[in-house]
Write an enzyme that holds these catalytic residues in place. Structure first.
Site, PDB file in Angstrom:
ATOM      1  N   HIS A  48      19.618 -18.850 -38.144  1.00 52.15           N
ATOM      2  CA  HIS A  48      20.939 -19.491 -38.130  1.00 52.15           C
ATOM      3  C   HIS A  48      22.027 -18.555 -37.623  1.00 52.15           C
ATOM      4  O   HIS A  48      23.088 -19.002 -37.171  1.00 52.15           O
ATOM      5  CB  HIS A  48      21.281 -19.961 -39.553  1.00 52.15           C
ATOM      6  CG  HIS A  48      22.266 -21.098 -39.602  1.00 52.15           C
ATOM      7  ND1 HIS A  48      23.251 -21.280 -38.658  1.00 52.15           N
ATOM      8  CD2 HIS A  48      22.421 -22.101 -40.498  1.00 52.15           C
ATOM      9  CE1 HIS A  48      23.969 -22.347 -38.972  1.00 52.15           C
ATOM     10  NE2 HIS A  48      23.482 -22.867 -40.070  1.00 52.15           N
ATOM     11  N   ASP A  60      13.871 -36.395 -26.028  1.00 52.58           N
ATOM     12  CA  ASP A  60      12.706 -37.054 -25.427  1.00 52.58           C
ATOM     13  C   ASP A  60      12.055 -36.067 -24.465  1.00 52.58           C
ATOM     14  O   ASP A  60      12.548 -35.821 -23.370  1.00 52.58           O
ATOM     15  CB  ASP A  60      13.145 -38.324 -24.693  1.00 52.58           C
ATOM     16  CG  ASP A  60      11.984 -39.068 -24.069  1.00 52.58           C
ATOM     17  OD1 ASP A  60      10.845 -38.556 -24.102  1.00 52.58           O
ATOM     18  OD2 ASP A  60      12.213 -40.169 -23.532  1.00 52.58           O
TER      19      ASP A  60
END
Length: 454
Positions: free
Chosen positions: A160, A379
């Site tokens: 992070h 996708d």
């Protein structure tokens, strides 16, 4: 709870590989911003994407191709642009860890586990020994697992310190574009970490409750053995949102879905923990500085941490005994604390403190809205994921994930971690608030059959 058949599901991993950028990249030292380099972000987060077998509808460039090899090559190409991800926080060779794996199960067998928390997380991602540190360790660990039905999972563990959720989505979007044969990027990465560094001289102009520990008499959450914690997710669809909004006074009914659900979770969580009514609890929410409202001029392509988590306090008794509107008003107040000055003041605070303070732990509950960052739109050439998002709650954090049910209804899935007895009280209080709602809110192990071609 994992389904009964979890005992027979297994994953066979190949040896970890180190992936390097496809072409030479600069060898240089880059400075993190003061927002990145705070103790609050020194941890790894797992994100998981689950895909069905849709090879028939894949673009020509991907016909009959193995998703593992496609993704591996796309990562290598993406690292040419995002080469800092291939480095280390201190020093090290330019590479990231990549694992290839085979599962002995089909996507449809996961049933209700296709959500957060995923009971198979330890199988679908792997903490390679020696890779779990923050300094001097890989910043990304990626595992692609082939499923028997032709589907696959993509799991990414990221440091992070390097980026927030929006930054990670931007990187994965680049992997998507490379996998689908793009010749150029839709958004080029921007470093410019200096935009969120402390001013000279630093000026702490805001009150930062988020970094101040609360001195309570006790905290059941902190004292509970981690092995005795329950981890569940709760679904809120349009009906549940409508029922909750109807409990608010008219002047608060224009609140956002995040404000409503975060307030509901905070109130139910506090009731469930059975804290001393005189104690103080805190709510923090991650708010992005990328929004145009804050006039931060964060450039398109910036992928570092551009968030702050402003906070509010409440007495336990007041939060538990007042209607939901009390909590909603406080959540709105916390969000309203966010401004250009607030995040710049937070960066200055890091410089002034020197020791890089961490967010408060005791009495605190932190909620982040990830439902709109775009995980669900990635996708790679085999269609959009069946599920995509943070793979569960972490400590005092909860994340709002976008979730689509089997019947096509779209809502919000929120994982939370609580001590066992507290989780039971949490479910009871939530059920009381959602009078007449569907059982789907609580049936987190509902069987979800996914059409998956052999």
């Amino acid at each position: 709870m994992a389904p009964k058949f979890s005992q027979v599901l297994s994953v066979t991993r190949q040896a970890p590989e180190l992936i390097v950028p496809a072409r030479p990249t600069p060898r240089e030292l880059k400075q993190l911003s003061d927002i990145d380099d705070q103790e609050s972000f020194r941890f790894h987060i797992p994100v998981i994407f689950l895909y069905k077998n849709k090879s028939a509808s894949s673009p020509p460039v991907l016909k009959e191709k193995d998703p593992v090899n496609v993704i591996k090559e796309a990562i290598s190409e993406a690292l040419v642009y995002y080469y800092p991800f291939a480095g280390r926080l201190i020093e090290g060779p330019n590479r990231i860890l990549f694992l290839e794996a085979e599962a002995n199960f089909k996507l449809e067998q996961l049933g209700g586990a296709i959500q957060s928390p995923c009971p198979y997380l330890e199988q679908l991602t792997y903490n390679v020994p020696g890779s779990e540190g923050i300094l001097g360790c890989p910043l990304l660990l990626i595992q692609v697992t082939r499923l028997m039905c032709g589907g696959f999972t993509l799991a990414i563990r990221f440091n992070h310190t390097m980026c927030d959720a929006s930054g990670l989505v931007q990187f994965v979007k680049t992997i998507e574009e490379m996998a689908r044969g793009a010749n150029t990027l839709s958004i080029f990465p921007v470093w410019q970490w200096e935009r969120l560094c402390a001013r000279n001289p630093p000026q702490v102009t805001s009150v930062h409750l988020e970094y101040e520990e609360i001195n309570n008499n006790s905290d059941t959450f902190i004292t509970t053995n981690p092995n005795e914690m329950d981890h569940k997710s709760f679904y809120f669809g349009p009906k549940e949102v409508r029922v909750l909004k109807n409990q608010l006074p008219l002047h608060l009914r224009n609140c956002s879905t995040f404000e409503l659900l975060a307030a509901c979770m905070w109130r139910c969580r506090t009731i469930a923990l059975q804290l001393d009514p005189k104690d103080t609890v805190q709510f923090s929410c991650l708010v992005t500085a990328r929004a145009k409202d804050y006039k931060m001029d964060i450039p398109s392509g910036y992928y570092g941490n551009a968030v702050a988590f402003p906070a509010v306090h409440s007495k336990v008794g007041a939060l538990c005994n007042n209607p939901l509107g009390y909590a909603v008003a406080l959540v709105k107040k916390a969000k309203a604390e966010m401004s250009e000055e607030h995040i710049r003041s937070a960066a200055d605070l890091m410089e002034v403190k020197g020791r890089r303070p961490r967010h408060a732990i005791k009495g605190n509950y932190i909620v982040s809205d990830l439902s709109k960052v775009g995980f669900d739109r990635i996708d790679l050439g085999w269609g959009k994921p069946v599920f995509a998002g943070i793979a569960g709650a972490k400590s005092i954090f909860s994340f709002l994930n976008r979730y689509q049910k089997e019947d096509g209804e779209t809502g919000t899935l929120i994982p939370i971690r609580l001590p066992g007895p507290s989780m039971k009280r949490f479910e009871e209080e939530l059920k009381r608030m959602i009078q007449g709602s569907t059982e789907d809110l609580f049936d987190i192990t509902e069987t979800r059959k996914i059409a998956c071609k052999l």
